[in-house]
Scaffold this motif. Sequence first.
Motif, short mmCIF file in Angstrom:
data_model
loop_
_atom_site.label_atom_id
_atom_site.label_comp_id
_atom_site.label_asym_id
_atom_site.label_seq_id
_atom_site.Cartn_x
_atom_site.Cartn_y
_atom_site.Cartn_z
N VAL A 46 0.83 -1.20 0.00
CA VAL A 46 0.00 0.00 0.00
C VAL A 46 0.86 1.25 0.00
O VAL A 46 0.55 2.24 -0.67
CB VAL A 46 -0.95 -0.02 1.23
CG1 VAL A 46 -1.68 1.32 1.36
CG2 VAL A 46 -1.95 -1.15 1.11
N LEU A 47 1.97 1.22 0.74
CA LEU A 47 2.85 2.37 0.81
C LEU A 47 3.43 2.71 -0.56
O LEU A 47 3.38 3.87 -1.00
CB LEU A 47 3.98 2.09 1.81
CG LEU A 47 4.92 3.25 2.16
CD1 LEU A 47 5.38 3.14 3.61
CD2 LEU A 47 6.15 3.27 1.25
N LEU A 316 8.10 7.64 1.57
CA LEU A 316 7.68 7.35 2.93
C LEU A 316 6.60 8.32 3.40
O LEU A 316 5.61 7.91 4.03
CB LEU A 316 8.87 7.42 3.88
CG LEU A 316 9.93 6.32 3.73
CD1 LEU A 316 11.09 6.58 4.68
CD2 LEU A 316 9.32 4.95 4.01
N TYR A 317 6.76 9.59 3.10
CA TYR A 317 5.79 10.58 3.55
C TYR A 317 4.44 10.39 2.84
O TYR A 317 3.39 10.35 3.49
CB TYR A 317 6.32 11.99 3.30
CG TYR A 317 7.11 12.55 4.46
CD1 TYR A 317 6.67 13.66 5.16
CD2 TYR A 317 8.30 11.95 4.87
CE1 TYR A 317 7.39 14.16 6.24
CE2 TYR A 317 9.02 12.44 5.94
CZ TYR A 317 8.56 13.55 6.61
OH TYR A 317 9.27 14.03 7.69
N GLN A 318 4.47 10.31 1.51
CA GLN A 318 3.21 10.17 0.78
C GLN A 318 2.61 8.79 0.99
O GLN A 318 1.40 8.65 1.23
CB GLN A 318 3.45 10.43 -0.71
CG GLN A 318 2.26 10.13 -1.61
CD GLN A 318 1.00 10.89 -1.23
OE1 GLN A 318 1.07 11.93 -0.57
NE2 GLN A 318 -0.14 10.38 -1.64
N VAL A 323 -1.15 4.56 3.76
CA VAL A 323 -1.22 3.42 4.67
C VAL A 323 -2.17 3.70 5.82
O VAL A 323 -2.97 2.86 6.23
CB VAL A 323 0.19 3.07 5.21
CG1 VAL A 323 0.10 2.09 6.37
CG2 VAL A 323 1.04 2.47 4.09
N SER A 324 -2.11 4.92 6.37
CA SER A 324 -2.97 5.26 7.50
C SER A 324 -4.44 5.26 7.12
O SER A 324 -5.32 5.06 7.98
CB SER A 324 -2.58 6.63 8.06
OG SER A 324 -2.80 7.66 7.11
N PHE A 325 -4.73 5.46 5.82
CA PHE A 325 -6.12 5.43 5.36
C PHE A 325 -6.57 4.04 4.92
O PHE A 325 -7.71 3.64 5.16
CB PHE A 325 -6.31 6.40 4.19
CG PHE A 325 -6.41 7.84 4.60
CD1 PHE A 325 -7.48 8.30 5.36
CD2 PHE A 325 -5.43 8.74 4.24
CE1 PHE A 325 -7.57 9.63 5.74
CE2 PHE A 325 -5.51 10.07 4.62
CZ PHE A 325 -6.58 10.52 5.37
N VAL A 327 -4.98 0.78 5.39
CA VAL A 327 -4.75 -0.43 6.19
C VAL A 327 -5.54 -0.33 7.49
O VAL A 327 -5.27 0.56 8.31
CB VAL A 327 -3.25 -0.62 6.48
CG1 VAL A 327 -3.02 -1.87 7.33
CG2 VAL A 327 -2.46 -0.71 5.18
N PRO A 328 -6.52 -1.20 7.71
CA PRO A 328 -7.32 -1.13 8.94
C PRO A 328 -6.46 -1.32 10.19
O PRO A 328 -5.60 -2.19 10.24
CB PRO A 328 -8.32 -2.29 8.77
CG PRO A 328 -8.34 -2.58 7.31
CD PRO A 328 -6.97 -2.27 6.80
N GLY A 329 -6.69 -0.48 11.17
CA GLY A 329 -5.98 -0.59 12.42
C GLY A 329 -4.58 -0.01 12.40
O GLY A 329 -3.87 -0.09 13.41
N PHE A 330 -4.17 0.56 11.29
CA PHE A 330 -2.83 1.13 11.18
C PHE A 330 -2.97 2.65 11.31
O PHE A 330 -3.26 3.35 10.34
CB PHE A 330 -2.19 0.76 9.84
CG PHE A 330 -0.69 0.66 9.90
CD1 PHE A 330 -0.07 -0.57 10.03
CD2 PHE A 330 0.10 1.79 9.86
CE1 PHE A 330 1.30 -0.67 10.09
CE2 PHE A 330 1.47 1.70 9.91
CZ PHE A 330 2.08 0.47 10.04
#
Length: 372
Positions: A46-47, A316-318, A323-325, A327-330
């Motif tokens: 995802v990243l 990494l920044y983008q 990833v925060s959106f 991946v559930p729970g991340f």
Amino acid sequence: MSAQSLTLPRWMDLVLLPLWNLVVALGVAALVVLAIHQSPAQTFSVLVEGALGSGRGLGYTLYYTTTFIFTGLAVAVAFHGGLFNIGGEGQATFGGLGVALLALWLSPTLPAAVMLPLLVLGAALFGAAWAAVPAYLQAWRGSHIVITTIMFNFLATSLNVYLLVNWLRPAGSMSPESLEFADSARMPALHALAAKVGLEWPSSPVNLSLVLSLLACVFVWWFLWKSRAGYRLRAVGSAPEAAHYAGIRPRLQVLVAMGVSGALAGLMAINEISGVQGKLTLDFVAGAGFTGIAVSLMGRNHPVGIVMASLLFGVLYQGGVEVSFEVPGFSREMVVTVQGLIVLFAGAMAMVSAPLFARIYAAFKRKEAQHG
């Protein structure tokens, strides 16, 4: 020949060692992802997809990359002069102040062809001026450059807040930001330029500052390794007493190194203030000056390495936002933790593996010598 006294070949120092550090960093980050019961494969997929898998994601990645190139180059130039410039935050902030003052004053009357070069010059001069004071204190008063540049970060931030709240904020506005600049002071976005030539590119904040950052890389390469001024600067950085014996003035070279370093940090404001915000805001630097330290370390203080390291941090920044959106729970905090680990192992601990590579290379050279 001992491994400790062996100098690594250039290709190993600039290519193999950073790649190894990145692999170790990703491995440690994967263990942390596993520890919080997430899939490393899914997370990293995802990243990368979020950062490079679409035109819009790539645009944001290049936007972050541009900022980190400027701040990474700033750290590298000072490092080659034997100095550790931790004042990129303050120098970029003061550069942004210079951009804002020139834009608010002149942009309503000047065309973009004149205004934009003036903004670039203003950002560089303001950044260099803010770096020159700690340089003078180091060279002629014996103050430590690390301490003074850290303190000047706070001073620049406080000055920016004061001017925005008391002088540059429009009357009746409660938001601590300046008036918007005229169109002539806005650095053109790449998607807008692409549309003018019939190409379709998704909207993103990446702008012509990307080209400016690459030109800055060429300048730093020429300045450090092809010019007499750069040779004198590197000579003082390597051996100040020997350079002084050879007729080079170390005090002057401290001013030169910090001046060029501050100018490069100040140019970071062009990307953010002129290219994206279109006005002066609070905390527009947002830690990019400190990230530039890790970028420079990972890039081995060379423009090519800094471009590659800046691209990694842009990913990494983008990608971390995606990833925060996705991946559930991340959570966002977990993303910052993973980013911090990669910064730690790939940047701050860049030389930890160097002795291992030196021993391997020394063993290889001994074996090669035995077989004659």
